[in-house]
Scaffold this active site. Structure first.
Site, mmCIF file in Angstrom:
data_model
loop_
_atom_site.group_PDB
_atom_site.id
_atom_site.type_symbol
_atom_site.label_atom_id
_atom_site.label_comp_id
_atom_site.label_asym_id
_atom_site.label_seq_id
_atom_site.Cartn_x
_atom_site.Cartn_y
_atom_site.Cartn_z
ATOM 1 N N LYS A 60 0.817 -1.220 0.000
ATOM 2 C CA LYS A 60 0.000 0.000 0.000
ATOM 3 C C LYS A 60 0.842 1.259 0.000
ATOM 4 O O LYS A 60 0.482 2.261 -0.600
ATOM 5 C CB LYS A 60 -0.935 0.023 1.229
ATOM 6 C CG LYS A 60 -2.084 -0.956 1.146
ATOM 7 C CD LYS A 60 -3.140 -0.597 2.182
ATOM 8 C CE LYS A 60 -4.241 -1.624 2.234
ATOM 9 N NZ LYS A 60 -5.081 -1.489 3.431
ATOM 10 N N LYS A 77 -11.057 -5.015 -2.047
ATOM 11 C CA LYS A 77 -11.923 -3.837 -2.072
ATOM 12 C C LYS A 77 -11.356 -2.765 -2.989
ATOM 13 O O LYS A 77 -12.078 -1.928 -3.505
ATOM 14 C CB LYS A 77 -12.018 -3.226 -0.669
ATOM 15 C CG LYS A 77 -12.827 -4.028 0.316
ATOM 16 C CD LYS A 77 -12.666 -3.378 1.695
ATOM 17 C CE LYS A 77 -13.369 -4.150 2.777
ATOM 18 N NZ LYS A 77 -12.887 -3.772 4.107
ATOM 19 N N LYS A 133 -5.631 -11.744 -5.102
ATOM 20 C CA LYS A 133 -6.777 -11.911 -4.205
ATOM 21 C C LYS A 133 -7.895 -10.918 -4.533
ATOM 22 O O LYS A 133 -7.632 -9.809 -5.039
ATOM 23 C CB LYS A 133 -6.334 -11.764 -2.740
ATOM 24 C CG LYS A 133 -5.917 -10.380 -2.366
ATOM 25 C CD LYS A 133 -5.719 -10.215 -0.859
ATOM 26 C CE LYS A 133 -5.374 -8.758 -0.578
ATOM 27 N NZ LYS A 133 -5.218 -8.402 0.808
HETATM 28 P P1 AMP Z 1 -10.186 -5.919 5.468
HETATM 29 O O1 AMP Z 1 -11.276 -5.662 4.517
HETATM 30 O O2 AMP Z 1 -8.838 -5.703 4.877
HETATM 31 O O3 AMP Z 1 -10.378 -5.257 6.784
HETATM 32 O O4 AMP Z 1 -10.251 -7.485 5.755
HETATM 33 C C1 AMP Z 1 -11.152 -8.061 6.642
HETATM 34 C C2 AMP Z 1 -10.936 -9.570 6.711
HETATM 35 O O5 AMP Z 1 -11.214 -10.184 5.441
HETATM 36 C C3 AMP Z 1 -9.510 -9.992 7.083
HETATM 37 O O6 AMP Z 1 -9.556 -11.076 8.005
HETATM 38 C C4 AMP Z 1 -8.914 -10.420 5.774
HETATM 39 O O7 AMP Z 1 -7.914 -11.398 5.934
HETATM 40 C C5 AMP Z 1 -10.132 -11.021 5.063
HETATM 41 N N1 AMP Z 1 -9.970 -10.966 3.599
HETATM 42 C C6 AMP Z 1 -9.813 -9.850 2.832
HETATM 43 N N2 AMP Z 1 -9.705 -10.174 1.531
HETATM 44 C C7 AMP Z 1 -9.808 -11.532 1.453
HETATM 45 C C8 AMP Z 1 -9.778 -12.485 0.376
HETATM 46 N N3 AMP Z 1 -9.655 -12.104 -0.903
HETATM 47 N N4 AMP Z 1 -9.930 -13.801 0.683
HETATM 48 C C9 AMP Z 1 -10.088 -14.201 1.968
HETATM 49 N N5 AMP Z 1 -10.108 -13.358 3.023
HETATM 50 C C10 AMP Z 1 -9.966 -12.045 2.781
#
Ligand code: AMP
Ligand code: TRP
Length: 328
Positions: free
Chosen positions: A111, A195, A192
């Protein structure tokens, strides 16, 4: 009783990766552990954001927690900034963490891209995450694969602190699913689902309507063979569809592969879309009810009170261990 803690950032819109990798794992844990689920708004500030949008997304994420099945009678749901112990704990742990180890965090490297103008908050982000976890004497942290390195840092900081100042922290364990820990982008199955990906065809958002979901799956990138087989290395697109289908339907990947022998990719795509819609449609209905009920703010106020109570005890032990004079 074991303690569970996890958090999600109120940025962008939650997608299927967030759901399968994290949120879906949270639900059954409520029956077996004391759970804390946090909307980590302070983490969201590490990248410049529109204040109005952050406020809106914070309440929306709390609404999605409830709609997905988190029960405020069983779990504590709260907003990170409603408990100042997180910021204070983060400062104290910044005085334990080392520049070198933070510089090695891949999320910062991705990032921040080495830019001089990346915020200092982006650099110390994983220390705030460690404070989130450690202040609740957490045993288990359910997360997706991408958070493994941050969890490792939380463990290292807990162990270093305990060696330096005496045992205060519980050393937490990650809980990462066997399938679905890394849901891949539909438009590029080598990266992956995220968002922040530019194209909305990268991800299924939890509030996407059925037509959009079908359209996105139809466009999912696969390969030029026509054999349905689970092989993440050589067939990442098809394997990703099988993982998603399996996670949403409860049917094993092996059984799906057998059932789809001799069938075309189009068939698999449409059925995967349908399995996703079956799960998301009721979640979306509950989400609308929750947001209309005005319940979210009440749940968050009650959650913050409980969060402050539990974390306050640990924070006090940390302050004393480090040599801060107790407040009279
Ligand atoms: P965040 O949106 O970055 O706060 O992520 C929230 C949770 O979603 C965290 O536990 C991440 O590890 C999980 N996560 C985010 N993207 C993925 C993905 N593509 N596959 C699986 N888990 C994800
Ligand atoms: N860094 C996590 C993410 O981007 C979010 C997070 C913040 C978190 N604090 C946490 C996850 C504590 C688990 C536990 O996904």
């Amino acid at each position: 009783m074991k303690r569970v803690f996890s958090g999600m950032q109120p940025t962008g819109n939650l997608h299927l990766g967030n759901y399968i990798g994290a949120l879906k794992q949270f639900i059954p844990l409520q029956e077996e552990a004391e759970c804390f689920f946090c909307v980590v708004d302070l983490h969201a500030l590490t990248i410049p954001r529109d204040p109005e949008d952050l406020r809106k997304k914070t309440l929306e994420l709390a609404g999605l927690y409830l709609a997905a099945g988190l029960d405020p009678d069983k779990s504590t749901l709260f907003v990170q900034s409603h408990n100042p112990a997180h910021s204070e704990g983060a400062w104290l742990l910044q005085c334990v963490a080392r520049m070198g180890e933070l510089g090695r965090m891949t999320q910062f490297k991705d990032k921040g891209k080495g830019s001089e103008s990346a915020t200092a908050g982006l650099f110390t982000y994983p220390v705030l995450q460690a404070a989130d976890i450690l202040l609740y004497d957490t045993d288990i942290v359910p997360i997706g694969e991408d958070q493994k390195q941050h969890l490792e840092l939380s463990r290292d900081l807990a162990e270093r602190f305990n060696r330096q100042y005496g045992k205060v922290f519980t050393v937490p364990e990650p809980k990462i699913g066997k399938t679905g820990a890394r849901v891949m982008g539909l438009d590029n199955p080598n990266k992956k689902m995220s968002k922040s990906a530019d194209s909305s065809f990268n991800r299924i958002e939890l509030l996407d309507d059925p037509d959009t979901i079908v359209k996105k799956f139809k466009r999912a990138v696969t390969d030029s063979e026509n054999e349905i087989r689970y092989d993440p290395q050589n067939k990442p697109g098809i394997s990703n569809l099988l993982d998603i289908y399996s996670e949403m339907s409860g049917e094993s990947v092996d059984s799906l592969v057998e059932r789809y022998q001799g069938k075309g990719y189009g068939h698999l795509k449409l059925d995967t879309a349908d399995a996703v819609i079956q799960v998301l449609k009721p979640l979306q209905d509950r989400y609308r009810d929750v947001m209309e009920s005005g319940e979210v703010k009440r749940v968050l106020a009650q959650g913050a009170e409980r969060a402050r109570e539990v974390s306050g005890n640990t924070l006090q032990k940390v302050q004393e261990a480090m040599g801060l004079v107790p407040r009279g």
